[in-house]
Motif scaffolding. Structure first.
Motif, PDB file in Angstrom:
ATOM      1  N   GLU A  94       0.832  -1.214   0.000  1.00 55.57           N
ATOM      2  CA  GLU A  94       0.000   0.000   0.000  1.00 55.57           C
ATOM      3  C   GLU A  94       0.868   1.266   0.000  1.00 55.57           C
ATOM      4  N   LEU A  97       1.527   1.782  -3.494  1.00 57.91           N
ATOM      5  CA  LEU A  97       0.324   2.295  -4.176  1.00 57.91           C
ATOM      6  C   LEU A  97       0.212   3.812  -4.085  1.00 57.91           C
ATOM      7  N   GLU A 129      -5.438   4.323   2.138  1.00 55.39           N
ATOM      8  CA  GLU A 129      -4.267   3.446   2.316  1.00 55.39           C
ATOM      9  C   GLU A 129      -3.341   3.991   3.398  1.00 55.39           C
ATOM     10  N   GLU A 291     -11.350  -2.530   1.236  1.00 55.34           N
ATOM     11  CA  GLU A 291     -10.621  -2.947   0.035  1.00 55.34           C
ATOM     12  C   GLU A 291     -11.548  -3.427  -1.083  1.00 55.34           C
ATOM     13  N   HIS A 294     -11.689  -0.767  -3.514  1.00 57.67           N
ATOM     14  CA  HIS A 294     -10.451  -0.655  -4.297  1.00 57.67           C
ATOM     15  C   HIS A 294     -10.384  -1.773  -5.344  1.00 57.67           C
TER      16      HIS A 294
HETATM   17 FE   LIG Z   1      -6.415  -0.805  -1.300  1.00 62.29          FE
END
Ligand SMILES: [Fe+2]
Ligand SMILES: [Fe+2]
Length: 442
Positions: A94, A97, A129, A291, A294
């Motif tokens: 993360e 990310l 995140e 999540e 996501h």
């Molecule tokens: Fe995520």
């Protein structure tokens, strides 16, 4: 290539964007991140130390002869350490990310200002995140300090310490060498091939943060910084490749879900039975729900959005395939006997297991620790079979997804690198070699 004049969205509104808008608005209405933050603020290891945080098979060394004869408190410790190691890798992924969401959002904005919503959506996910990462670190810090002592916090990523020459699987090695070779060839031409495209991408010279070893940089820790920079430069420069990044992100989402869904179910079971639920279990439960938004974003961008862009060039298809190949090779190339959801060789984890067995949890001498490592890594036991089952479930999910991407080579569509690692015999053979090297070097 960035060709904004060719790619202005058609009217009526791009259907993929409408779906993403709905997903974004559902995410904005949820409060899972806030619940995670609250649990972060109030976390105290001692109040959670006498309960399992997940099913017992989600424990380090589960299914090994050592686990069979471990005491109750050692079993709790192995269960808690499994949680911390999993979320250490999740936090690393993360962290990566934060960088990749930003650069790919910039790239997509360069296609059309109508994609501004995507930038806001990705910024929101990135902010979530950051909060997840903080929570994982909070739990991991307290847990590791309580179980292994302050010393363990130095080099806590030692599960990735590499022994030299860990040659394992021929297919994986062959493909990795091929990918390395092509990447290096491309790097030579980088300046020239990017010059015409960078103009429309913001922050092009912003250095990427490459210190972590998450899913995108590679959990194996073996990917060279130049290779990471290469993929980062490509994902940020070509809209098709920005969409390809989300295919890789979807692979990471599936790998996370493959494990976290089990903790989510464990949470539901405890809740139904009115039993005590440890904070980390609740954190996993809310993270699983957060999540899901996501994962949906990754799916729509990785699977559908690229189809609304102009056809990719040969170069773009090559890089997109190398990215998927790298994701398989760096994260999913083997199976493990020490953790149900580790899909890399155990050879890199020997140093960490040695530390664990000599820590206050087991208090073993060096000789005892070595004997147990040999028993746990170099002989068939239930742990390998549990891992293989979990591996096959993820492999099947990844193949279902890869089958929907028409630009993939067969090695990626069939997830052949991952599939070739699914052998208990190979894993044990590799562990024996690594163990012999390790004990000789002591
Ligand atoms: Fe995520
Ligand atoms: Fe997260």
């Amino acid at each position: 290539m960035i060709t904004s004049n060719q790619t202005s969205p058609t009217s009526p509104v791009n259907p993929v964007i409408s779906l993403l808008e709905k997903n974004y608005s559902n995410n904005l209405e949820s409060d899972y991140t806030e619940k995670i933050e609250e649990l972060d603020k109030n976390f105290n290891y001692d109040s959670n130390s006498s309960a399992y945080w997940s099913e017992s098979e989600h424990s380090l060394l589960y299914g090994t002869p050592l686990y069979e004869q471990a005491s109750q408190s050692q079993k709790f410790a192995l269960n808690h350490l499994h949680w911390t190691l999993f979320y250490k890798l999740t936090a690393d992924s993360e962290t990566e990310l934060i960088h990749y969401n930003t650069v790919t959002a910039d790239c997509l904005m360069s296609v059309s200002s109508d994609y501004k919503m995507l930038v806001e959506l990705l910024a929101h996910e990135t902010a979530q995140e950051r909060k997840h990462i903080h929570t994982f670190y909070q739990v991991n810090y307290q847990t590791t300090k309580s179980l292994l002592g302050k010393k363990a916090l130095i080099n806590s990523g030692s599960d990735k310490v590499s022994l030299s020459s860990q040659k394992s699987y021929q297919l994986s090695d062959y493909l990795s060498s091929a990918a390395n070779f092509i990447t290096m060839m491309m790097l030579k031409n980088k300046e020239q091939s990017h010059s015409e495209n960078f103009g429309e991408v913001k922050d092009v010279n912003k250095p990427a943060s490459f210190a972590s070893n998450g899913f995108f940089n590679g959990l194996s820790g073996k990917s060279a910084p130049s290779r990471r920079q290469f993929f980062s430069d490509n994902w940020r420069s070509y809209p098709f490749l920005a969409a390809n990044f989300f295919a890789v992100r979807y692979m990471a989402n599936l790998a996370l879900k493959n494990h976290e869904f089990g903790i989510h179910q464990y949470y539901r079971k405890l809740q139904k039975n009115n039993e005590f639920i440890a904070s980390p279990t609740t954190i996993s439960h809310y993270h699983f729900l957060d999540e899901a938004f996501h994962t949906t974003t990754s799916l729509f961008l990785g699977r559908d959005f690229y189809k609304t862009l102009p056809k990719p060039s040969t170069y773009e298809k090559l890089i997109a395939n190398l990215a998927i190949l790298q994701a398989q090779h760096e994260n999913l190339n083997a199976i493990s006997g020490i953790s149900s959801n580790r899909f890399l060789s155990d050879s890199n984890a020997i140093v960490f297991i040695m530390k664990l067995l000599q820590s206050p949890v087991f208090n073993m001498s060096k000789e005892e620790a070595l004997q147990w490592i040999e028993k746990c890594l170099c002989h068939e036991h239930e742990g390998f079979h549990v891992n293989l089952k979990v591996h096959n479930h993820l492999l099947s999910d990844l193949r279902k997804f890869a089958n929907q991407l028409d630009y993939l080579w067969p090695v990626n569509r069939n997830m052949s690198v991952m599939a070739s690692g699914a052998s208990i015999g190979k894993a044990i053979k590799n562990n024996i070699k690594a163990f012999n090297q390790f004990s000789l070097a002591l």
